[in-house]
Write an enzyme that holds these catalytic residues in place. Sequence first.
Site, PDB file in Angstrom:
ATOM      1  N   GLU A 176       0.940  -1.019  -0.126  1.00 21.76           N
ATOM      2  CA  GLU A 176       0.099  -0.285   0.097  1.00 21.76           C
ATOM      3  C   GLU A 176       0.699   1.254  -0.041  1.00 21.76           C
ATOM      4  OE1 GLU A 176      -2.936  -0.309   2.900  1.00 21.76           O
ATOM      5  OE2 GLU A 176      -4.014  -1.968   2.353  1.00 21.76           O
ATOM      6  N   GLU A 304      -5.007  -9.175   0.056  1.00 19.90           N
ATOM      7  CA  GLU A 304      -5.782  -8.682   1.337  1.00 19.90           C
ATOM      8  C   GLU A 304      -7.146  -8.710   0.754  1.00 19.90           C
ATOM      9  OE1 GLU A 304      -4.680  -5.286   3.889  1.00 19.90           O
ATOM     10  OE2 GLU A 304      -2.494  -5.642   3.564  1.00 19.90           O
TER      11      GLU A 304
END
Length: 502
Positions: A176, A304
């Site tokens: 991220e 995720e």
Amino acid sequence: MGTHYAKLYADRHYVRSVPVDDRLYSAFMEHLGSVIYGGIYNPGHPAANKDGFREDVIRLVKELGITSIRYPGGNFVCSYNWEDGVGPKEKRPVRVNHAWSMPETNEVGPAEFELWTKAIGSDIMMAVNLSSRGPMDAANFLEYCNYPGGTSYSDLRKEHGHPEPYGIRTWCLGNEVDGPWNMCQKEAHAYGLDAREAAKAMRRIDQDVELVAVGSSGTQLATYLDWDREVLEQCYDQVDMISLHRYLGMMEIEGKGTFDLNDAGDYLELSARFDRNIEDVIAVCDYVKGRKQSAKTMYISLDEYNAVEEDVFVNQHEGNSMRTCLLFGLAMITLIRRSDRIKVGCQSILIGDGGGGLVCCGETGDAWVNGSYYIFRDCSRYGRGRVIDLSADTDHYDTKSFSNAAPVLSAAVYHEESGEIDIFVVNKTDEDICFDAGFGSFGELELIEHTVLTSPSLTDRNSMERPDVIKPQTADGTLAAGCTVTAVLRPYSWNVIRVKQS
């Protein structure tokens, strides 16, 4: 019987040639809250083994058949120094966990986590820090883990009591990195160059590694998809997959005011947004492939994903509601349907106090399981064959905020050696549905079993005190006659119908 109906049609000519990648049934764990410390690792707990890991947690996780676990983060990895977690425990420094504002003792590092993954029968999918550190740090970590010996870092591993290489095959090049919540956020072009150079350096140490570039962290970001495009323009030739993260039901992502959170029809239809998210990322991958005139196909690592409630996925003391378990089931079916491009799927986060954890445990008491545990277990056990591209005939309806919703979502997987066909289907409505599936070209079928996961109320949930509120049951009345399967799908239910060729 109610107003909704669902008919499926399957043909042997529409069985995919490539089976589902086993890594679709993977998970994610991070140094967050009590996931590691107090969760899997709790030396003072009565169920702890000699290495400090809880045996009750190991037993429950082992039943899931998880293929690999992404580690150690997550946001945690963006400020992580891998050197802090290796060597003698008594010499490891205590650091600030910058991601979650808590101390990090480094008692659990790669060596300890490998012990745990071996106990549950899983591989490690390792993430490196490409936020606050650079490409050569990633290469050094790979050298420490995978190089046979005779170099500084590989010999250090041996000195630390691990003579053989870890042999970790899949590596995530950061996490991220586009997220403003993370340490050392980067622009897409800069990260793409870092990922490219890290990939070059890492492959010169181990040519067999598989590398995952960081994709956009969410549809809520202004850079969504542009990030994926710019990153892949820099490193398309050097990486094998791009990551996608999605927490279904998280309001920051879904957007307040775009649907009615309290309406079950709206809530379950969020799975269609998830499917569109996947479709969009595939489109970007193929766009860059075309621009580069490449013969290479870029795959997705959904490293995720989960269905969550009101932005909270850990540190609740109750499991997810039946409603959220159904949304999780819809996400799992979507993964199976999209497994031609999704090679890795990491449920997040595997361990929790409650909330979205599949296995739940506090620092005291026995471990227990969320309702979604059974859904993941079903897919992991029966979803590893070749997907059948189904043709569906159903009615459609409008929810408060979405149009053209179908009452069911389904997937089917064929296991040629055994002749078994496993059908996963969610009834998204509040009434019984007559389900009819035709498998004419597969020949005569016989029923193995039909299990159903449901509960009297969509607000029902498991907890430490009441761990069996949501659990599988055997469904009655399901028939396999000739080449047709018929069943009644109970309202708001997850169903697994297993048949085999006679």
